[in-house]
Design a protein around this motif. Sequence first.
Motif, PDB file in Angstrom:
ATOM      1  N   VAL A  62       0.612  -1.438   0.198  1.00 31.59           N
ATOM      2  CA  VAL A  62       0.119  -0.097  -0.290  1.00 31.59           C
ATOM      3  C   VAL A  62       0.555   1.512  -0.101  1.00 31.59           C
ATOM      4  CG1 VAL A  62      -1.697   1.223   1.633  1.00 31.59           C
ATOM      5  CG2 VAL A  62      -2.318  -1.269   1.184  1.00 31.59           C
ATOM      6  N   VAL A  63       1.938   1.111   0.429  1.00 29.41           N
ATOM      7  CA  VAL A  63       2.896   2.619   0.810  1.00 29.41           C
ATOM      8  C   VAL A  63       3.653   2.877  -0.429  1.00 29.41           C
ATOM      9  CG1 VAL A  63       5.044   3.396   1.706  1.00 29.41           C
ATOM     10  CG2 VAL A  63       2.862   2.357   3.217  1.00 29.41           C
ATOM     11  N   LEU A  64       3.918   1.922  -1.342  1.00 27.43           N
ATOM     12  CA  LEU A  64       4.651   1.950  -2.650  1.00 27.43           C
ATOM     13  C   LEU A  64       3.523   2.480  -3.727  1.00 27.43           C
ATOM     14  CD1 LEU A  64       6.286  -1.303  -2.158  1.00 27.43           C
ATOM     15  CD2 LEU A  64       7.139   1.339  -2.233  1.00 27.43           C
ATOM     16  N   ILE A  67       3.368   5.814  -2.887  1.00 32.30           N
ATOM     17  CA  ILE A  67       4.558   6.298  -3.102  1.00 32.30           C
ATOM     18  C   ILE A  67       4.371   6.638  -5.629  1.00 32.30           C
ATOM     19  CG2 ILE A  67       7.082   6.768  -4.128  1.00 32.30           C
ATOM     20  CD1 ILE A  67       7.029   5.010  -0.807  1.00 32.30           C
ATOM     21  N   GLN A  68       3.726   5.684  -5.529  1.00 28.54           N
ATOM     22  CA  GLN A  68       3.403   5.199  -7.358  1.00 28.54           C
ATOM     23  C   GLN A  68       2.529   6.474  -7.353  1.00 28.54           C
ATOM     24  OE1 GLN A  68       5.365   3.497 -10.077  1.00 28.54           O
ATOM     25  NE2 GLN A  68       4.310   5.053 -10.856  1.00 28.54           N
ATOM     26  N   ASN A  69       0.663   6.505  -6.690  1.00 23.60           N
ATOM     27  CA  ASN A  69       0.863   7.524  -7.227  1.00 23.60           C
ATOM     28  C   ASN A  69       0.804   8.835  -7.045  1.00 23.60           C
ATOM     29  OD1 ASN A  69      -2.013   5.253  -7.410  1.00 23.60           O
ATOM     30  ND2 ASN A  69      -2.046   5.766  -5.641  1.00 23.60           N
ATOM     31  N   PHE A  70       2.070   9.245  -5.594  1.00 23.91           N
ATOM     32  CA  PHE A  70       2.484  10.727  -6.271  1.00 23.91           C
ATOM     33  C   PHE A  70       2.602  11.082  -7.553  1.00 23.91           C
ATOM     34  CE2 PHE A  70       6.293  13.037  -4.970  1.00 23.91           C
ATOM     35  CZ  PHE A  70       5.117  14.888  -5.165  1.00 23.91           C
ATOM     36  N   VAL A  71       3.763   9.822  -7.757  1.00 27.74           N
ATOM     37  CA  VAL A  71       5.215   9.830  -8.943  1.00 27.74           C
ATOM     38  C   VAL A  71       3.497  10.089 -10.332  1.00 27.74           C
ATOM     39  CG1 VAL A  71       6.546   8.909 -10.660  1.00 27.74           C
ATOM     40  CG2 VAL A  71       6.627   8.488  -8.147  1.00 27.74           C
ATOM     41  N   ASP A  72       3.209   9.438 -10.391  1.00 30.86           N
ATOM     42  CA  ASP A  72       2.006   9.368 -11.273  1.00 30.86           C
ATOM     43  C   ASP A  72       1.283  10.944 -11.300  1.00 30.86           C
ATOM     44  OD1 ASP A  72       2.934   6.939 -12.367  1.00 30.86           O
ATOM     45  OD2 ASP A  72       0.361   6.180 -11.283  1.00 30.86           O
ATOM     46  N   VAL A  73       0.953  11.098 -10.114  1.00 26.95           N
ATOM     47  CA  VAL A  73      -0.078  12.717 -10.213  1.00 26.95           C
ATOM     48  C   VAL A  73       1.178  13.653 -10.693  1.00 26.95           C
ATOM     49  CG1 VAL A  73      -1.052  14.472  -9.449  1.00 26.95           C
ATOM     50  CG2 VAL A  73      -1.271  12.306  -8.910  1.00 26.95           C
ATOM     51  N   VAL A  74       1.872  13.834  -9.683  1.00 21.79           N
ATOM     52  CA  VAL A  74       3.093  15.060  -9.916  1.00 21.79           C
ATOM     53  C   VAL A  74       4.471  14.842 -11.297  1.00 21.79           C
ATOM     54  CG1 VAL A  74       3.092  15.758  -7.604  1.00 21.79           C
ATOM     55  CG2 VAL A  74       4.657  14.552  -8.478  1.00 21.79           C
ATOM     56  N   PRO A 101       6.675 -10.894  -4.255  1.00 20.20           N
ATOM     57  CA  PRO A 101       6.511 -10.792  -5.584  1.00 20.20           C
ATOM     58  C   PRO A 101       6.141  -9.020  -5.425  1.00 20.20           C
ATOM     59  CG  PRO A 101       6.097 -12.742  -5.467  1.00 20.20           C
ATOM     60  CD  PRO A 101       6.174 -12.179  -3.766  1.00 20.20           C
ATOM     61  N   ASP A 102       4.961  -9.266  -5.364  1.00 19.95           N
ATOM     62  CA  ASP A 102       3.870  -7.458  -5.789  1.00 19.95           C
ATOM     63  C   ASP A 102       5.134  -6.502  -5.143  1.00 19.95           C
ATOM     64  OD1 ASP A 102       1.556  -6.154  -6.497  1.00 19.95           O
ATOM     65  OD2 ASP A 102       1.281  -5.911  -4.612  1.00 19.95           O
ATOM     66  N   VAL A 103       5.074  -6.405  -4.516  1.00 19.39           N
ATOM     67  CA  VAL A 103       6.161  -5.722  -3.201  1.00 19.39           C
ATOM     68  C   VAL A 103       7.182  -5.098  -3.852  1.00 19.39           C
ATOM     69  CG1 VAL A 103       7.200  -4.849  -1.056  1.00 19.39           C
ATOM     70  CG2 VAL A 103       5.291  -5.829  -1.090  1.00 19.39           C
ATOM     71  N   LYS A 104       7.592  -6.958  -4.264  1.00 13.60           N
ATOM     72  CA  LYS A 104       8.824  -6.174  -5.252  1.00 13.60           C
ATOM     73  C   LYS A 104       9.162  -5.857  -6.804  1.00 13.60           C
ATOM     74  CE  LYS A 104      12.962  -8.782  -7.242  1.00 13.60           C
ATOM     75  NZ  LYS A 104      13.593  -7.845  -7.016  1.00 13.60           N
ATOM     76  N   GLU A 153      14.551  18.125   8.363  1.00 16.55           N
ATOM     77  CA  GLU A 153      15.740  19.616   8.391  1.00 16.55           C
ATOM     78  C   GLU A 153      15.789  19.889   7.597  1.00 16.55           C
ATOM     79  OE1 GLU A 153      16.819  18.823  12.999  1.00 16.55           O
ATOM     80  OE2 GLU A 153      18.194  18.273  10.906  1.00 16.55           O
ATOM     81  N   ALA A 154      15.781  18.936   5.913  1.00 18.20           N
ATOM     82  CA  ALA A 154      16.618  19.687   5.014  1.00 18.20           C
ATOM     83  C   ALA A 154      15.700  20.345   3.193  1.00 18.20           C
ATOM     84  CB  ALA A 154      17.377  18.309   4.290  1.00 18.20           C
ATOM     85  N   GLY A 155      13.609  19.731   4.241  1.00 17.81           N
ATOM     86  CA  GLY A 155      12.889  20.860   3.574  1.00 17.81           C
ATOM     87  C   GLY A 155      12.309  19.790   2.601  1.00 17.81           C
ATOM     88  N   TYR A 156      12.323  18.768   3.290  1.00 19.67           N
ATOM     89  CA  TYR A 156      11.842  17.051   2.921  1.00 19.67           C
ATOM     90  C   TYR A 156      10.269  17.159   3.246  1.00 19.67           C
ATOM     91  CZ  TYR A 156      15.739  14.514   0.577  1.00 19.67           C
ATOM     92  OH  TYR A 156      16.269  14.007  -0.502  1.00 19.67           O
ATOM     93  N   VAL A 157       9.268  17.269   2.416  1.00 18.23           N
ATOM     94  CA  VAL A 157       7.732  16.897   2.962  1.00 18.23           C
ATOM     95  C   VAL A 157       7.853  14.965   3.960  1.00 18.23           C
ATOM     96  CG1 VAL A 157       5.243  16.797   2.467  1.00 18.23           C
ATOM     97  CG2 VAL A 157       6.689  18.527   1.686  1.00 18.23           C
ATOM     98  N   TYR A 158       7.056  14.879   5.045  1.00 17.55           N
ATOM     99  CA  TYR A 158       7.134  14.030   5.176  1.00 17.55           C
ATOM    100  C   TYR A 158       5.423  13.337   5.195  1.00 17.55           C
ATOM    101  CZ  TYR A 158       6.546  10.538   9.894  1.00 17.55           C
ATOM    102  OH  TYR A 158       5.896   9.669  10.108  1.00 17.55           O
ATOM    103  N   ILE A 159       5.575  12.063   5.235  1.00 18.19           N
ATOM    104  CA  ILE A 159       4.264  11.440   5.133  1.00 18.19           C
ATOM    105  C   ILE A 159       4.666   9.912   5.372  1.00 18.19           C
ATOM    106  CG2 ILE A 159       2.377  10.220   3.301  1.00 18.19           C
ATOM    107  CD1 ILE A 159       3.650  12.793   0.944  1.00 18.19           C
ATOM    108  N   LYS A 160       3.423   9.773   5.766  1.00 15.97           N
ATOM    109  CA  LYS A 160       3.586   8.232   7.070  1.00 15.97           C
ATOM    110  C   LYS A 160       1.617   7.841   5.991  1.00 15.97           C
ATOM    111  CE  LYS A 160       4.155   5.793  10.540  1.00 15.97           C
ATOM    112  NZ  LYS A 160       3.866   4.179   9.965  1.00 15.97           N
ATOM    113  N   PRO A 161       1.694   7.056   5.413  1.00 18.42           N
ATOM    114  CA  PRO A 161       0.145   6.538   4.783  1.00 18.42           C
ATOM    115  C   PRO A 161       0.111   5.845   6.095  1.00 18.42           C
ATOM    116  CG  PRO A 161       2.280   6.151   3.750  1.00 18.42           C
ATOM    117  CD  PRO A 161       3.377   6.922   4.435  1.00 18.42           C
TER     118      PRO A 161
END
Length: 161
Positions: A62-64, A67-74, A101-104, A153-161
Amino acid sequence: MVKRASTLGLMLATAAGVLFLAGPASAGEGAAAKKDAPKTEAAKKHKVVFHFNEADAKKAGVVLTNIQNFVDVVGWESIEALELVTHGPGLQPFLKETMDPDVKGKLDKLMAGGLKVGVCGITMKRQQIKPESIPEGATQVTSGQVRLVELQEAGYVYIKP
C-alpha cells in the motif's frame, strides 16, 4: 456607533477586495481561466520522504502504491528527491529472501525511476540482518529516525501513510 460603522465599512471593503482578487463571477469564466492558467505546480520540484515501520507486506504494498500514485500525479520531472525510509519491523517486508513478489515489482519500478530507499542500520544490527539481504540499491543509514529528521530539516515533506 462610530466604531461599529467603521468596522462594518472595513469589512465591506475587505469583502470587495477579496471578490475583486477572486476574478470573474461567472462559473464558466472562472473555469476557463483556471484551465488556461499556467501550471505553477508542475514547475515546483518536490522533496518527499515516506516513512514505513510496519511488518505487514500488504501495508508495504500500500505504501509503495501511495508513492507510485504521488509520482503519477506530479511526474518524475517535478520530483527533486523521493525517499522511503524503513526501520524497526518495517524492514521485514523488504528483505530479499522473503519479499512478496508484488512488493518487489512495485519497489523495483519505483527505484528504477529514482526512489531512494534508506534502511535503518540500528534495526539491521538488532535483528541481525546482513547488508546483502536488503534490496539492491537501498542504502543503509545509521538510524532510520535520525534520517527522517535530517530529511525534514532539509525541507522534505514527511508522509506516513
